[in-house]
Design a protein around this motif. Structure first.
Motif, mmCIF file in Angstrom:
data_model
loop_
_atom_site.group_PDB
_atom_site.id
_atom_site.type_symbol
_atom_site.label_atom_id
_atom_site.label_comp_id
_atom_site.label_asym_id
_atom_site.label_seq_id
_atom_site.Cartn_x
_atom_site.Cartn_y
_atom_site.Cartn_z
ATOM 1 N N ILE A 291 0.777 -1.427 -0.059
ATOM 2 C CA ILE A 291 -0.094 0.095 0.307
ATOM 3 C C ILE A 291 0.252 1.212 0.099
ATOM 4 O O ILE A 291 2.062 1.198 0.410
ATOM 5 N N VAL A 292 0.214 2.232 -0.791
ATOM 6 C CA VAL A 292 1.211 3.536 -0.757
ATOM 7 C C VAL A 292 0.843 4.514 0.600
ATOM 8 O O VAL A 292 -0.529 5.213 0.127
ATOM 9 N N MET A 293 1.598 5.453 1.406
ATOM 10 C CA MET A 293 0.896 6.445 2.192
ATOM 11 C C MET A 293 1.901 7.421 0.945
ATOM 12 O O MET A 293 2.742 7.543 1.300
ATOM 13 N N GLU A 294 1.260 8.825 1.256
ATOM 14 C CA GLU A 294 1.868 10.362 1.579
ATOM 15 C C GLU A 294 0.961 10.953 2.387
ATOM 16 O O GLU A 294 0.728 10.862 2.993
ATOM 17 N N LEU A 295 2.603 11.037 3.351
ATOM 18 C CA LEU A 295 2.828 12.110 4.520
ATOM 19 C C LEU A 295 2.507 13.540 4.199
ATOM 20 O O LEU A 295 3.762 13.636 3.608
ATOM 21 N N GLN A 296 1.843 14.086 4.168
ATOM 22 C CA GLN A 296 1.751 15.899 3.870
ATOM 23 C C GLN A 296 2.385 16.824 4.576
ATOM 24 O O GLN A 296 1.992 16.803 5.820
ATOM 25 N N THR A 297 3.594 16.944 4.773
ATOM 26 C CA THR A 297 4.612 17.170 5.774
ATOM 27 C C THR A 297 5.411 18.673 5.546
ATOM 28 O O THR A 297 5.539 18.877 3.946
ATOM 29 N N TYR A 298 6.010 19.069 6.246
ATOM 30 C CA TYR A 298 7.320 20.040 5.960
ATOM 31 C C TYR A 298 7.998 20.309 6.387
ATOM 32 O O TYR A 298 7.905 19.857 7.947
ATOM 33 N N ARG A 299 9.321 20.560 6.099
ATOM 34 C CA ARG A 299 10.914 21.061 7.376
ATOM 35 C C ARG A 299 11.149 22.039 7.014
ATOM 36 O O ARG A 299 10.622 23.138 5.976
ATOM 37 N N TYR A 300 11.556 22.607 8.645
ATOM 38 C CA TYR A 300 11.744 24.199 9.007
ATOM 39 C C TYR A 300 13.361 24.423 8.320
ATOM 40 O O TYR A 300 12.995 25.237 8.167
ATOM 41 N N HIS A 301 13.474 23.067 8.335
ATOM 42 C CA HIS A 301 15.383 23.525 7.869
ATOM 43 C C HIS A 301 15.368 23.710 6.552
ATOM 44 O O HIS A 301 14.306 23.141 6.116
ATOM 45 N N GLY A 302 17.054 24.057 5.977
ATOM 46 C CA GLY A 302 16.871 24.115 4.246
ATOM 47 C C GLY A 302 16.393 22.745 4.569
ATOM 48 O O GLY A 302 16.792 21.541 5.066
ATOM 49 N N ASP A 307 22.111 24.496 3.093
ATOM 50 C CA ASP A 307 21.584 25.585 2.432
ATOM 51 C C ASP A 307 20.379 26.263 3.257
ATOM 52 O O ASP A 307 19.677 25.712 4.116
ATOM 53 N N PRO A 308 19.774 27.174 3.436
ATOM 54 C CA PRO A 308 19.534 28.396 4.269
ATOM 55 C C PRO A 308 17.864 28.259 4.099
ATOM 56 O O PRO A 308 17.525 28.545 4.966
ATOM 57 N N GLY A 309 17.492 27.170 2.765
ATOM 58 C CA GLY A 309 16.152 27.626 3.033
ATOM 59 C C GLY A 309 15.019 28.520 2.545
ATOM 60 O O GLY A 309 13.907 28.153 2.756
ATOM 61 N N ILE A 310 15.337 29.656 2.260
ATOM 62 C CA ILE A 310 15.067 30.723 1.437
ATOM 63 C C ILE A 310 14.634 31.784 1.149
ATOM 64 O O ILE A 310 14.777 32.067 0.031
ATOM 65 N N SER A 311 16.008 30.826 -0.235
ATOM 66 C CA SER A 311 16.160 31.238 -1.613
ATOM 67 C C SER A 311 15.059 30.932 -2.691
ATOM 68 O O SER A 311 14.692 30.794 -4.082
ATOM 69 N N TYR A 312 14.435 29.620 -2.241
ATOM 70 C CA TYR A 312 12.888 28.825 -3.510
ATOM 71 C C TYR A 312 11.797 29.046 -2.088
ATOM 72 O O TYR A 312 10.894 28.783 -2.623
ATOM 73 N N ARG A 313 11.763 29.765 -1.111
ATOM 74 C CA ARG A 313 10.074 29.895 -0.143
ATOM 75 C C ARG A 313 11.141 31.437 0.473
ATOM 76 O O ARG A 313 11.562 31.244 0.702
ATOM 77 N N THR A 314 9.826 32.280 0.998
ATOM 78 C CA THR A 314 10.117 32.425 1.898
ATOM 79 C C THR A 314 9.945 32.901 3.504
ATOM 80 O O THR A 314 9.509 31.218 3.212
ATOM 81 N N ARG A 315 10.548 33.780 3.914
ATOM 82 C CA ARG A 315 10.233 33.151 5.813
ATOM 83 C C ARG A 315 9.110 33.304 5.809
ATOM 84 O O ARG A 315 8.244 32.523 6.802
ATOM 85 N N GLU A 316 8.217 33.920 5.200
ATOM 86 C CA GLU A 316 6.844 34.117 5.413
ATOM 87 C C GLU A 316 5.803 32.673 5.672
ATOM 88 O O GLU A 316 5.275 32.273 6.498
ATOM 89 N N GLU A 317 6.360 31.828 4.436
ATOM 90 C CA GLU A 317 5.847 30.240 4.824
ATOM 91 C C GLU A 317 6.445 29.531 5.445
ATOM 92 O O GLU A 317 5.429 29.448 6.180
#
Length: 401
Positions: A291-302, A307-317
């Motif tokens: 079976i396949v599971m997709e977990l919709q999540t988010y990482r706070y670091h790059g 990777d500073p993590g803010i060149s392709y997404r905003t601090r506000e996001e």
């Protein structure tokens, strides 16, 4: 004023014994109050959770979840420990005590904790290189994880694995090649079926690996052989610095198995993950195949510490996710609002966690590095010692299992 002075003078004349007795009385009263408060907590509570999106399934996981007070406290402490461990890793990396690759897991804690509490210790887990949270959830102490990150002898793999390669019983890492752990996970599931132990394998990969051809080949084999494998895509919305919308024609990762059923889960809610994982585990144990599971999540670091993590997404996001969907805050609010714990009790857990992390960091920075003579050890399991060639033909190392 006069009475206050007389009372103070009386305490001085009575000496330390009276002061100690008074302090003991206050402590006893606090203990009585605390025990009375704990007795007033609810033993469990029922929560409405987000419904999963389904693929080729008539029914999915329950939309209600029961959580006991003990379970809630365990989930909270585990997620808080992972969060603090990752923040300490960030600090040690910036101090150049941790070197090399380092991929942090903060923000995704509900995934590894929810999965772990839904399976058995005898079940198997294999994942990619964002591995610290799973290593802790599978039972490795914080001090051994941090010592591995600093390359010390007391690390969980003796200082030889670093951030990406950590292992323990029934946990197979920690794999650096993108997507390469997925065929290995199917192989572990094949062993589970071959030996007839009613065990399953959780095989994890990220959205960045989801377009790998070897994953689709593995899906096909697993479906043909009905392997007890739960394929889990941790979709944190970015593969390195590329958003899923720019990398995939279809971002419905839970449908990628085609003839394999799938479900999409709120990966920021530990109860959603737990209930979905229980459902998937039962599906596999029933002999129905993968079976396949997709977990919709988010990482706070790059993606990694480079990777500073803010060149392709905003601090506000990032801040918006923190404020609206943080997995630890969500669990904390549920427990407090449903009388499963008090804010003071959770703060005590926070203090204890911080102390544990600081002690682990102290160990990880003072433990000795492994000696050069051990460089060739642990290549094979349970084999007689043999020689390993070094950088040139004149340098030899002895390898011990």
């Amino acid at each position: 004023m006069r009475r206050m002075l007389l009372a103070a003078l009386s305490r001085v004349l009575q000496g330390p014994a009276a002061a100690a007795a008074a302090a003991a009385g206050r402590t006893a009263s606090r203990v009585v109050v605390a025990s009375r408060n704990y007795a007033d907590f609810a033993s469990e509570a029922t929560f409405e959770i987000k419904k999963c999106d389904l693929h080729r399934l008539e029914e999915g996981p329950s939309t209600t979840a029961v959580m006991t007070r003990e379970e809630g406290l365990h989930y909270y402490k585990t997620m808080q420990t992972i969060r603090r461990m990752e923040l300490k890793s960030d600090q040690l990396y910036k101090q150049k005590i941790i070197r090399g690759f380092c991929h942090l897991y903060d923000g995704q804690e509900a995934c590894c904790v929810g999965l772990e509490v839904a399976i058995k210790p005898t079940d198997h887990v294999i994942t990619a290189y964002r591995v610290h949270g799973f290593t802790y959830a599978r039972g490795v102490p914080v001090r051994e994880i941090l010592a591995e990150l600093t390359g010390r002898k007391g690390g969980c793999v003796k200082g030889k694995g670093g951030s990406m390669h950590m292992y323990t019983k029934n946990f197979y890492g920690g794999n650096g090649i993108v997507g390469a752990q997925v065929p290995l996970g199917a192989g572990i599931a094949l062993a589970c079926k071959y030996f007839g132990k009613n065990e399953i394998c959780l095989t994890l990969y990220g959205d960045g690996a989801a377009n790998q051809g070897q994953i689709f080949e593995t899906y096909n084999m697993a479906a043909l052989w009905k392997l007890p494998c739960v394929f889990i895509c941790e979709n944190n919305r970015y593969g390195m610095g590329t958003s899923v919308e720019r990398a995939a024609a279809s971002t419905d990762y839970y449908k990628r198995g085609d003839f394999i059923p799938g479900l999409r889960v709120d990966g920021m809610d530990v109860l959603c993950v737990r209930e979905a994982a229980k459902f998937a585990a039962d599906y596999c144990r029933a002999g129905k195949g993968p079976i396949v599971m997709e977990l919709q999540t988010y990482r706070y670091h790059g993606h990694s510490m480079s990777d500073p993590g803010i060149s392709y997404r905003t601090r506000e996001e990032i801040q918006e996710v923190r404020s609206k969907s943080d997995p630890i805050t969500l669990l904390k609010d549920r427990m407090v609002n449903n009388n499963l714990a008090s804010i003071e009790e959770l703060k005590e857990i926070d203090v204890a966690v911080r102390k544990e992390i600081e002690e682990a960091a102290q160990f990880a920075t003072t433990d000795p590095e492994p000696p050069l003579e051990e460089l060739g050890n642990h290549i094979y399991f349970n084999e007689p010692p043999f020689e390993v060639r070094g950088p040139n033909q004149w340098i030899r190392y002895k390898s011990v299992s």
